[in-house]
Design a protein around this motif. Sequence first.
Motif, PDB file in Angstrom:
ATOM      1  N   VAL A  23      38.821  33.475  38.350  1.00  0.00           N
ATOM      2  CA  VAL A  23      39.120  34.559  39.299  1.00  0.00           C
ATOM      3  C   VAL A  23      39.561  33.929  40.625  1.00  0.00           C
ATOM      4  CG1 VAL A  23      38.242  36.642  40.436  1.00  0.00           C
ATOM      5  CG2 VAL A  23      37.307  35.952  38.223  1.00  0.00           C
ATOM      6  N   PRO A  24      40.831  33.540  40.741  1.00  0.00           N
ATOM      7  CA  PRO A  24      41.309  32.877  41.955  1.00  0.00           C
ATOM      8  C   PRO A  24      41.132  33.695  43.230  1.00  0.00           C
ATOM      9  CG  PRO A  24      42.905  32.662  40.196  1.00  0.00           C
ATOM     10  CD  PRO A  24      41.854  33.612  39.714  1.00  0.00           C
ATOM     11  N   ASP A  25      40.980  34.999  43.099  1.00  0.00           N
ATOM     12  CA  ASP A  25      40.782  35.863  44.260  1.00  0.00           C
ATOM     13  C   ASP A  25      39.518  35.480  45.046  1.00  0.00           C
ATOM     14  OD1 ASP A  25      42.356  37.080  42.158  1.00  0.00           O
ATOM     15  OD2 ASP A  25      42.426  38.873  43.403  1.00  0.00           O
ATOM     16  N   LEU A  26      38.550  34.848  44.385  1.00  0.00           N
ATOM     17  CA  LEU A  26      37.327  34.419  45.058  1.00  0.00           C
ATOM     18  C   LEU A  26      37.606  33.427  46.177  1.00  0.00           C
ATOM     19  CD1 LEU A  26      35.007  33.890  41.950  1.00  0.00           C
ATOM     20  CD2 LEU A  26      34.892  35.764  43.623  1.00  0.00           C
ATOM     21  N   LEU A  27      38.669  32.662  46.043  1.00  0.00           N
ATOM     22  CA  LEU A  27      39.084  31.726  47.093  1.00  0.00           C
ATOM     23  C   LEU A  27      40.227  32.302  47.923  1.00  0.00           C
ATOM     24  CD1 LEU A  27      38.980  28.976  48.512  1.00  0.00           C
ATOM     25  CD2 LEU A  27      40.432  28.072  46.696  1.00  0.00           C
ATOM     26  N   ALA A  28      41.141  32.993  47.268  1.00  0.00           N
ATOM     27  CA  ALA A  28      42.318  33.523  47.967  1.00  0.00           C
ATOM     28  C   ALA A  28      41.944  34.539  49.039  1.00  0.00           C
ATOM     29  CB  ALA A  28      43.284  34.148  46.962  1.00  0.00           C
ATOM     30  N   GLY A  29      41.031  35.433  48.726  1.00  0.00           N
ATOM     31  CA  GLY A  29      40.642  36.474  49.678  1.00  0.00           C
ATOM     32  C   GLY A  29      40.070  35.905  50.968  1.00  0.00           C
ATOM     33  N   PRO A  30      38.985  35.132  50.888  1.00  0.00           N
ATOM     34  CA  PRO A  30      38.407  34.570  52.115  1.00  0.00           C
ATOM     35  C   PRO A  30      39.351  33.630  52.860  1.00  0.00           C
ATOM     36  CG  PRO A  30      36.844  34.411  50.309  1.00  0.00           C
ATOM     37  CD  PRO A  30      38.146  34.858  49.724  1.00  0.00           C
ATOM     38  N   SER A  31      40.316  33.049  52.142  1.00  0.00           N
ATOM     39  CA  SER A  31      41.264  32.133  52.776  1.00  0.00           C
ATOM     40  C   SER A  31      42.434  32.858  53.422  1.00  0.00           C
ATOM     41  CB  SER A  31      41.803  31.132  51.740  1.00  0.00           C
ATOM     42  OG  SER A  31      40.745  30.362  51.230  1.00  0.00           O
ATOM     43  N   GLY A  32      42.539  34.157  53.201  1.00  0.00           N
ATOM     44  CA  GLY A  32      43.635  34.930  53.769  1.00  0.00           C
ATOM     45  C   GLY A  32      44.932  34.798  53.002  1.00  0.00           C
ATOM     46  N   LEU A  33      44.853  34.369  51.756  1.00  0.00           N
ATOM     47  CA  LEU A  33      46.048  34.185  50.933  1.00  0.00           C
ATOM     48  C   LEU A  33      46.332  35.452  50.129  1.00  0.00           C
ATOM     49  CD1 LEU A  33      45.291  30.548  49.757  1.00  0.00           C
ATOM     50  CD2 LEU A  33      46.777  31.290  51.631  1.00  0.00           C
ATOM     51  N   VAL A  34      46.349  36.572  50.844  1.00  0.00           N
ATOM     52  CA  VAL A  34      46.569  37.885  50.250  1.00  0.00           C
ATOM     53  C   VAL A  34      47.644  38.621  51.029  1.00  0.00           C
ATOM     54  CG1 VAL A  34      44.209  38.060  49.332  1.00  0.00           C
ATOM     55  CG2 VAL A  34      44.695  38.888  51.637  1.00  0.00           C
ATOM     56  N   ASP A  35      48.210  39.644  50.390  1.00  0.00           N
ATOM     57  CA  ASP A  35      49.203  40.445  51.111  1.00  0.00           C
ATOM     58  C   ASP A  35      48.494  41.505  51.954  1.00  0.00           C
ATOM     59  OD1 ASP A  35      48.489  42.543  49.393  1.00  0.00           O
ATOM     60  OD2 ASP A  35      50.288  42.354  48.156  1.00  0.00           O
ATOM     61  N   GLU A  36      49.254  42.366  52.596  1.00  0.00           N
ATOM     62  CA  GLU A  36      48.695  43.384  53.483  1.00  0.00           C
ATOM     63  C   GLU A  36      47.732  44.311  52.760  1.00  0.00           C
ATOM     64  OE1 GLU A  36      52.163  43.029  53.114  1.00  0.00           O
ATOM     65  OE2 GLU A  36      52.231  41.580  54.750  1.00  0.00           O
ATOM     66  N   GLY A  37      47.925  44.498  51.460  1.00  0.00           N
ATOM     67  CA  GLY A  37      47.054  45.358  50.663  1.00  0.00           C
ATOM     68  C   GLY A  37      45.857  44.622  50.083  1.00  0.00           C
ATOM     69  N   GLY A  38      45.716  43.349  50.408  1.00  0.00           N
ATOM     70  CA  GLY A  38      44.593  42.569  49.901  1.00  0.00           C
ATOM     71  C   GLY A  38      44.810  42.006  48.502  1.00  0.00           C
ATOM     72  N   ARG A  39      46.049  42.081  48.019  1.00  0.00           N
ATOM     73  CA  ARG A  39      46.360  41.578  46.670  1.00  0.00           C
ATOM     74  C   ARG A  39      46.796  40.119  46.736  1.00  0.00           C
ATOM     75  NH1 ARG A  39      48.473  46.652  47.202  1.00  0.00           N
ATOM     76  NH2 ARG A  39      50.452  45.758  47.819  1.00  0.00           N
ATOM     77  N   VAL A  40      46.455  39.397  45.665  1.00  0.00           N
ATOM     78  CA  VAL A  40      46.824  37.987  45.565  1.00  0.00           C
ATOM     79  C   VAL A  40      48.058  37.876  44.683  1.00  0.00           C
ATOM     80  CG1 VAL A  40      46.040  35.697  44.857  1.00  0.00           C
ATOM     81  CG2 VAL A  40      44.394  37.336  45.787  1.00  0.00           C
ATOM     82  N   ALA A  41      49.079  37.227  45.197  1.00  0.00           N
ATOM     83  CA  ALA A  41      50.325  37.052  44.439  1.00  0.00           C
ATOM     84  C   ALA A  41      50.074  36.183  43.211  1.00  0.00           C
ATOM     85  CB  ALA A  41      51.386  36.405  45.325  1.00  0.00           C
ATOM     86  N   PRO A  42      50.791  36.466  42.115  1.00  0.00           N
ATOM     87  CA  PRO A  42      50.641  35.644  40.914  1.00  0.00           C
ATOM     88  C   PRO A  42      50.867  34.152  41.174  1.00  0.00           C
ATOM     89  CG  PRO A  42      51.863  37.634  40.391  1.00  0.00           C
ATOM     90  CD  PRO A  42      51.697  37.611  41.888  1.00  0.00           C
ATOM     91  N   ALA A  43      51.824  33.807  42.010  1.00  0.00           N
ATOM     92  CA  ALA A  43      52.077  32.393  42.297  1.00  0.00           C
ATOM     93  C   ALA A  43      50.891  31.754  43.016  1.00  0.00           C
ATOM     94  CB  ALA A  43      53.345  32.248  43.147  1.00  0.00           C
ATOM     95  N   THR A  44      50.210  32.520  43.863  1.00  0.00           N
ATOM     96  CA  THR A  44      49.028  31.998  44.545  1.00  0.00           C
ATOM     97  C   THR A  44      47.913  31.763  43.541  1.00  0.00           C
ATOM     98  OG1 THR A  44      49.638  33.142  46.576  1.00  0.00           O
ATOM     99  CG2 THR A  44      47.341  32.464  46.368  1.00  0.00           C
ATOM    100  N   ARG A  45      47.715  32.697  42.628  1.00  0.00           N
ATOM    101  CA  ARG A  45      46.698  32.513  41.581  1.00  0.00           C
ATOM    102  C   ARG A  45      46.981  31.248  40.779  1.00  0.00           C
ATOM    103  NH1 ARG A  45      46.927  38.221  41.023  1.00  0.00           N
ATOM    104  NH2 ARG A  45      44.925  39.086  41.651  1.00  0.00           N
ATOM    105  N   ILE A  46      48.231  31.072  40.407  1.00  0.00           N
ATOM    106  CA  ILE A  46      48.609  29.895  39.618  1.00  0.00           C
ATOM    107  C   ILE A  46      48.321  28.608  40.396  1.00  0.00           C
ATOM    108  CG2 ILE A  46      50.604  28.631  38.692  1.00  0.00           C
ATOM    109  CD1 ILE A  46      51.761  31.449  37.961  1.00  0.00           C
ATOM    110  N   SER A  47      48.657  28.600  41.678  1.00  0.00           N
ATOM    111  CA  SER A  47      48.489  27.367  42.456  1.00  0.00           C
ATOM    112  C   SER A  47      47.025  27.074  42.792  1.00  0.00           C
ATOM    113  CB  SER A  47      49.325  27.422  43.730  1.00  0.00           C
ATOM    114  OG  SER A  47      48.882  28.445  44.582  1.00  0.00           O
ATOM    115  N   LEU A  48      46.165  28.079  42.827  1.00  0.00           N
ATOM    116  CA  LEU A  48      44.753  27.848  43.134  1.00  0.00           C
ATOM    117  C   LEU A  48      43.963  27.344  41.927  1.00  0.00           C
ATOM    118  CD1 LEU A  48      43.846  30.839  45.466  1.00  0.00           C
ATOM    119  CD2 LEU A  48      44.219  28.444  46.086  1.00  0.00           C
ATOM    120  N   ARG A  49      44.411  27.666  40.739  1.00  0.00           N
ATOM    121  CA  ARG A  49      43.646  27.274  39.546  1.00  0.00           C
ATOM    122  C   ARG A  49      43.493  25.762  39.388  1.00  0.00           C
ATOM    123  NH1 ARG A  49      45.547  32.522  36.922  1.00  0.00           N
ATOM    124  NH2 ARG A  49      43.542  33.583  36.696  1.00  0.00           N
TER     125      ARG A  49
END
Length: 128
Positions: A23-49
């Motif tokens: 669940v890459p969102d566990l890192l993406a969210g607190p890091s601010g790697l989300v869009d205005e709606g709080g969604r994590v882009a697929p490319a961000t998920r791929i790069s965080l794994r």
Amino acid sequence: MRVRLLRVVGVATSVYGVAVSVVPDLLAGPSGLVDEGGRVAPATRISLRPLAWRDAASGLALALAPEGPALRTAAYVRIAADLGDAVLLGLTLPDRDRRRKAVAVSVGWGALSVLGLRGGGRGGRDGG
């Protein structure tokens, strides 16, 4: 060396790494790697794994390495990863407050490993 502390750091970082790899969102969210709606882009998920998997693997090594040079090396790898995270996230996250928090968390985990490498203190080699 505080072996128990190193083992705890290893287990914690390994569990967190596995969780973020799933669940890459566990890192993406607190890091601010989300869009205005709080969604994590697929490319961000791929790069965080891979980053998360590195934490899982290095944490597992720290948790399981035999005491002595292998455990010391695993701790150095973990410290290098944490300090690298502090530098890179501190320079590149999109928000100043999130950069500060990421640096504090990364340096904090690295400091725990450094403390684990220090002499046994109270209670012998596992003391603390």
